[in-house]
Design a protein around this motif. Structure first.
Motif, PDB file in Angstrom:
ATOM      1  N   SER A   1       0.846  -1.196  -0.010  1.00 44.62           N
ATOM      2  CA  SER A   1      -0.157   0.087  -0.143  1.00 44.62           C
ATOM      3  C   SER A   1       0.677   1.216   0.117  1.00 44.62           C
ATOM      4  CB  SER A   1      -0.818  -0.141   1.251  1.00 44.62           C
ATOM      5  OG  SER A   1      -0.100   0.142   2.460  1.00 44.62           O
ATOM      6  N   HIS A   2       0.430   2.348   0.062  1.00 44.79           N
ATOM      7  CA  HIS A   2       1.080   3.657   0.100  1.00 44.79           C
ATOM      8  C   HIS A   2       1.834   3.798   1.674  1.00 44.79           C
ATOM      9  CE1 HIS A   2      -2.680   4.678   1.862  1.00 44.79           C
ATOM     10  NE2 HIS A   2      -2.482   6.254   2.365  1.00 44.79           N
ATOM     11  N   VAL A   3       1.333   2.976   2.478  1.00 48.28           N
ATOM     12  CA  VAL A   3       1.958   3.259   3.795  1.00 48.28           C
ATOM     13  C   VAL A   3       2.607   2.035   4.196  1.00 48.28           C
ATOM     14  CG1 VAL A   3       0.320   5.055   4.427  1.00 48.28           C
ATOM     15  CG2 VAL A   3      -0.246   2.694   4.904  1.00 48.28           C
ATOM     16  N   ALA A   4       2.659   1.127   3.769  1.00 52.31           N
ATOM     17  CA  ALA A   4       3.375  -0.276   4.042  1.00 52.31           C
ATOM     18  C   ALA A   4       4.092  -1.054   2.959  1.00 52.31           C
ATOM     19  CB  ALA A   4       2.535  -1.215   4.958  1.00 52.31           C
ATOM     20  N   TRP A   5       5.381  -1.506   3.328  1.00 57.94           N
ATOM     21  CA  TRP A   5       6.045  -2.439   2.422  1.00 57.94           C
ATOM     22  C   TRP A   5       6.943  -3.241   3.136  1.00 57.94           C
ATOM     23  CZ3 TRP A   5      11.281  -1.748   3.208  1.00 57.94           C
ATOM     24  CH2 TRP A   5      11.796  -0.500   3.366  1.00 57.94           C
TER      25      TRP A   5
ATOM     26  N   VAL B   1       6.535   0.721   7.871  1.00 59.50           N
ATOM     27  CA  VAL B   1       5.329   1.637   8.337  1.00 59.50           C
ATOM     28  C   VAL B   1       5.418   3.005   8.117  1.00 59.50           C
ATOM     29  CG1 VAL B   1       4.127  -0.253   9.348  1.00 59.50           C
ATOM     30  CG2 VAL B   1       5.278   1.499  10.520  1.00 59.50           C
ATOM     31  N   ARG B   2       4.297   3.941   7.278  1.00 59.70           N
ATOM     32  CA  ARG B   2       4.391   5.398   7.028  1.00 59.70           C
ATOM     33  C   ARG B   2       3.515   6.076   7.844  1.00 59.70           C
ATOM     34  NH1 ARG B   2       5.571   7.673   1.128  1.00 59.70           N
ATOM     35  NH2 ARG B   2       7.468   6.651   1.669  1.00 59.70           N
ATOM     36  N   ASP B   3       3.824   7.308   8.600  1.00 61.03           N
ATOM     37  CA  ASP B   3       2.964   8.193   9.116  1.00 61.03           C
ATOM     38  C   ASP B   3       3.436   9.692   8.730  1.00 61.03           C
ATOM     39  OD1 ASP B   3       0.918   9.296  10.646  1.00 61.03           O
ATOM     40  OD2 ASP B   3       1.107   7.924  12.186  1.00 61.03           O
ATOM     41  N   HIS B   4       3.077  10.552   9.406  1.00 59.35           N
ATOM     42  CA  HIS B   4       3.365  11.784   9.195  1.00 59.35           C
ATOM     43  C   HIS B   4       3.153  12.795  10.538  1.00 59.35           C
ATOM     44  CE1 HIS B   4      -0.593  12.917   8.054  1.00 59.35           C
ATOM     45  NE2 HIS B   4      -0.301  14.374   7.939  1.00 59.35           N
TER      46      HIS B   4
ATOM     47  N   ILE C   1       2.356  -5.866  12.401  1.00 57.14           N
ATOM     48  CA  ILE C   1       2.395  -4.512  11.706  1.00 57.14           C
ATOM     49  C   ILE C   1       1.450  -3.468  12.478  1.00 57.14           C
ATOM     50  CG2 ILE C   1       0.985  -5.081  10.056  1.00 57.14           C
ATOM     51  CD1 ILE C   1       2.785  -3.808   7.886  1.00 57.14           C
ATOM     52  N   ALA C   2       0.350  -4.069  12.981  1.00 56.98           N
ATOM     53  CA  ALA C   2      -0.670  -3.170  13.498  1.00 56.98           C
ATOM     54  C   ALA C   2      -0.101  -2.333  14.790  1.00 56.98           C
ATOM     55  CB  ALA C   2      -1.780  -3.987  13.927  1.00 56.98           C
ATOM     56  N   LEU C   3       0.780  -3.156  15.489  1.00 59.46           N
ATOM     57  CA  LEU C   3       1.518  -2.617  16.818  1.00 59.46           C
ATOM     58  C   LEU C   3       2.382  -1.565  16.267  1.00 59.46           C
ATOM     59  CD1 LEU C   3       1.727  -5.498  19.263  1.00 59.46           C
ATOM     60  CD2 LEU C   3       0.054  -3.707  19.512  1.00 59.46           C
ATOM     61  N   ALA C   4       3.033  -2.013  15.335  1.00 55.61           N
ATOM     62  CA  ALA C   4       4.194  -1.048  14.694  1.00 55.61           C
ATOM     63  C   ALA C   4       3.628   0.272  14.302  1.00 55.61           C
ATOM     64  CB  ALA C   4       4.889  -1.871  13.701  1.00 55.61           C
ATOM     65  N   THR C   5       2.390   0.180  13.671  1.00 54.98           N
ATOM     66  CA  THR C   5       1.801   1.254  13.144  1.00 54.98           C
ATOM     67  C   THR C   5       1.192   2.180  14.408  1.00 54.98           C
ATOM     68  OG1 THR C   5       0.899   0.329  11.109  1.00 54.98           O
ATOM     69  CG2 THR C   5      -0.333   2.253  11.936  1.00 54.98           C
ATOM     70  N   GLU C   6       0.852   1.615  15.493  1.00 61.22           N
ATOM     71  CA  GLU C   6       0.315   2.200  16.689  1.00 61.22           C
ATOM     72  C   GLU C   6       1.501   2.837  17.521  1.00 61.22           C
ATOM     73  OE1 GLU C   6      -1.887  -0.015  19.510  1.00 61.22           O
ATOM     74  OE2 GLU C   6      -3.214  -1.011  17.986  1.00 61.22           O
ATOM     75  N   VAL C   7       2.674   2.212  17.520  1.00 61.13           N
ATOM     76  CA  VAL C   7       3.917   2.700  18.180  1.00 61.13           C
ATOM     77  C   VAL C   7       4.153   4.031  17.395  1.00 61.13           C
ATOM     78  CG1 VAL C   7       6.306   2.391  18.458  1.00 61.13           C
ATOM     79  CG2 VAL C   7       4.635   0.505  19.227  1.00 61.13           C
ATOM     80  N   LEU C   8       4.375   4.035  16.093  1.00 68.43           N
ATOM     81  CA  LEU C   8       4.672   5.001  15.128  1.00 68.43           C
ATOM     82  C   LEU C   8       3.862   6.333  15.631  1.00 68.43           C
ATOM     83  CD1 LEU C   8       6.882   6.341  13.410  1.00 68.43           C
ATOM     84  CD2 LEU C   8       5.574   5.321  11.554  1.00 68.43           C
ATOM     85  N   ARG C   9       2.511   6.148  15.423  1.00 66.44           N
ATOM     86  CA  ARG C   9       1.471   6.706  15.700  1.00 66.44           C
ATOM     87  C   ARG C   9       1.757   7.516  17.051  1.00 66.44           C
ATOM     88  NH1 ARG C   9      -3.516   8.365  13.464  1.00 66.44           N
ATOM     89  NH2 ARG C   9      -2.201   7.981  11.397  1.00 66.44           N
ATOM     90  N   ALA C  10       2.028   6.649  17.901  1.00 71.36           N
ATOM     91  CA  ALA C  10       2.061   7.383  19.443  1.00 71.36           C
ATOM     92  C   ALA C  10       3.232   8.324  19.333  1.00 71.36           C
ATOM     93  CB  ALA C  10       2.234   6.298  20.461  1.00 71.36           C
ATOM     94  N   VAL C  11       4.344   7.540  18.736  1.00 79.07           N
ATOM     95  CA  VAL C  11       5.647   8.774  18.895  1.00 79.07           C
ATOM     96  C   VAL C  11       5.429  10.052  17.884  1.00 79.07           C
ATOM     97  CG1 VAL C  11       8.083   8.671  18.076  1.00 79.07           C
ATOM     98  CG2 VAL C  11       7.294   6.870  19.243  1.00 79.07           C
ATOM     99  N   VAL C  12       4.845   9.908  16.834  1.00 79.84           N
ATOM    100  CA  VAL C  12       4.789  11.225  16.079  1.00 79.84           C
ATOM    101  C   VAL C  12       3.768  12.145  16.706  1.00 79.84           C
ATOM    102  CG1 VAL C  12       5.563  10.171  14.031  1.00 79.84           C
ATOM    103  CG2 VAL C  12       3.258  10.485  14.304  1.00 79.84           C
ATOM    104  N   SER C  13       2.746  11.536  17.502  1.00 82.18           N
ATOM    105  CA  SER C  13       1.708  12.253  17.973  1.00 82.18           C
ATOM    106  C   SER C  13       2.341  13.282  19.379  1.00 82.18           C
ATOM    107  CB  SER C  13       0.436  11.491  18.781  1.00 82.18           C
ATOM    108  OG  SER C  13      -0.115  10.639  17.873  1.00 82.18           O
ATOM    109  N   GLU C  14       3.111  12.955  19.776  1.00 76.53           N
ATOM    110  CA  GLU C  14       4.114  13.536  20.771  1.00 76.53           C
ATOM    111  C   GLU C  14       4.384  14.669  20.139  1.00 76.53           C
ATOM    112  OE1 GLU C  14       5.476   9.680  23.526  1.00 76.53           O
ATOM    113  OE2 GLU C  14       6.961  11.109  22.197  1.00 76.53           O
TER     114      GLU C  14
END
Lengths: 137, 137, 137, 137, 137, 137
Positions: E121-125, F6-9, F52-65
């Motif tokens: 997807s655009h967010v995972a590889w 995993v990707r976030d912003h 990968i669901a936990l990795a996405t959550e951890v990244l989300r938690a870190v960028v949310s700070e």
């Protein structure tokens, strides 16, 4: 309005004539990543805009005529600047002609217009969009 | 219809006012990757929509007025929310004004409309598209 | 290990010699979108890998020597195939030489290696990565 | 005309019926990266096209109904080919219905049309664009 | 170290077993955009890492074995979770085996390692990178 | 070696101190699109690198700070330049600390290293890659 898009690419050499082009008057080249977007008001009985396998083949056939060539040597472009926007129109016309010949199959009879976009780099692209001739529709 | 697109970017700080913005009411910032798309019915004698070097310069000039600044300090935006869609319009207006002043050169006389798209992340963007004033055309 | 990457592009014509290249033995061309990635074990006192403005200027200077030219006419490449992977190495060597001359400023003394990636289309790219000569470090 | 776009994705299994689909008549699947583009003539008093947080939530809600499922098992699609262009329309209709129910908030009253684009790979995508029903506006 | 990368894609259905997968235990699917990166210390006499046309053909052959199928029905994956990272390894192994059989031609004798990346997807590889067996080198 | 990404912003304001930063010494901002890449020698019994669901959550938690804030106001960064490369390290350290606390679950015990890449525009990005502390492994 529905759209379907297929992508391919071709790599060419060319020169431009005219002071507006500055150093691009020298022999150089480009990779053009091509997006062919086909438009149709309603889906056909199979639920598609077009047979995407045929659309991919038609785009491949059109770019193969241009790929790995020096456009300056092509009589079709004699006396013309093969700019990105000009080449978008060339590909539009050639795809439209193949649609008229039936190369996209019976599905294509409902297509109303096309958009051809050529990406020349990560910061520049050009496009041509137009209606298909009445016979194609 | 032909289109040509050039890309640049700018990086700003700002705040938003209004409960709809939630935590974005705090001072924060954004990178805006800007696509300036110029539209024209027919190519000019050189085979181009516009002098792409001039279009790149004009876009660079417009984003340079905004780049690396806090938009909250800019009198032009006093009392306004500098949202992505709002900034797309700001850039549209400033590019259109420069076209009227002749900064895109004689080629630009045939331009009919512009589209300005600002990408704020990999999942969100906004755009403004409008006709150019009669004098530009 | 820290990395910083800057991107630019150049557009060239060339031919290849050797049966392995098939139709690419004809005169054609390419857009190369170039990523210059600079590596360093620790940040300097300003908190950076390199002065990113200088890195952008150095990359621009190197690609400007190649941009909008026929590589077949460049004596530097006589008798050589200017493939994408070969050109990645050419840019590596030229950036490394400019670093040795001090063009990246005092920050660059800590750089350990470079990676140069050239994207030739949406489906193909090539890269060269290597350590910087001892004097650069 | 202003536009705002938000992106999400979903991953499904399905089969197609009809000779036009060739090997895609077998059970297979796809990742669809979805762009939801919302159009509006003028910005509202807050300077936005739509509350982007709500737009993101509405798109998430719609794709969650489809995500990680076999579309062949969904009674909503019985006897239909869930092609990319067909699914773009499904998402358009479901987002439009949620707008009518008020899920995008008071901002959404000015929205005139939507465009839903589904990217199925790096070389193919499909879209559906249409006006919103009068009550939504 | 030189690298060359070619890209293709395939579209599959599958299920996962294990509570860690949550709703992905249901039958669903994915588009995998595949990057095959080939590594080599030095260029060969033609100035290439590998015959890029052959590399494209080999990648196409490998993904064609998987494309438009339900991976749950493939005996090769019985009792295994066909996760993105697992499939990256599958493609690595199958490309490596074809290299050993000589399908990349005489150029491939210098290849030292491969990296296979699958974008879901655009967010995972996910990716797998490993050395090639001694016989391949 | 296997990788999962995993990707976030996140979107922030900040200033830089030091002549090397030129106009970036003014208050401005950035969107950082973050790629968190996790590395592991072998897959676990479920066939994954990490949940990968936990990795996405951890990244989300870190960028949310960090998201929607002025980094100049954060005591953690007092007297430091919050450059892109510096922030890549900050996110590396915070993700690594959460892995040590067990937030990625039992799967994460096999992780050997992380790479954090921050894209600040379409032409620039920075990254930090490092081994995980022994206790994490």
């Amino acid at each position: 309005m529905y759209s379907v898009n297929v992508r391919d690419h071709f790599m060419i050499a060319h020169t431009f004539r005219g002071d507006v082009f500055g150093p691009a008057q020298r022999l150089h080249g480009a990779t053009y990543v091509v997006d062919l977007e086909l438009h149709r008001a309603e889906l056909d009985a199979d639920g598609v805009v077009v047979d995407i396998a045929l659309a991919t083949e038609v785009l491949r056939a059109v770019v193969s005529e241009l790929n790995l060539r020096n456009l300056d040597d092509d009589p079709a472009f004699e006396g013309l600047n093969t700019t990105t926007e000009f080449m978008a129109r060339v590909i539009f016309d050639r795809v439209a002609a193949r649609i008229e010949k039936g190369e996209l199959g019976p599905h294509a009879s409902g297509l109303s217009s096309l958009r051809v976009k050529l990406h020349e780099s990560h910061v520049a692209w050009a496009a041509y969009e137009g209606a298909l001739p009445a016979r194609s529709r």
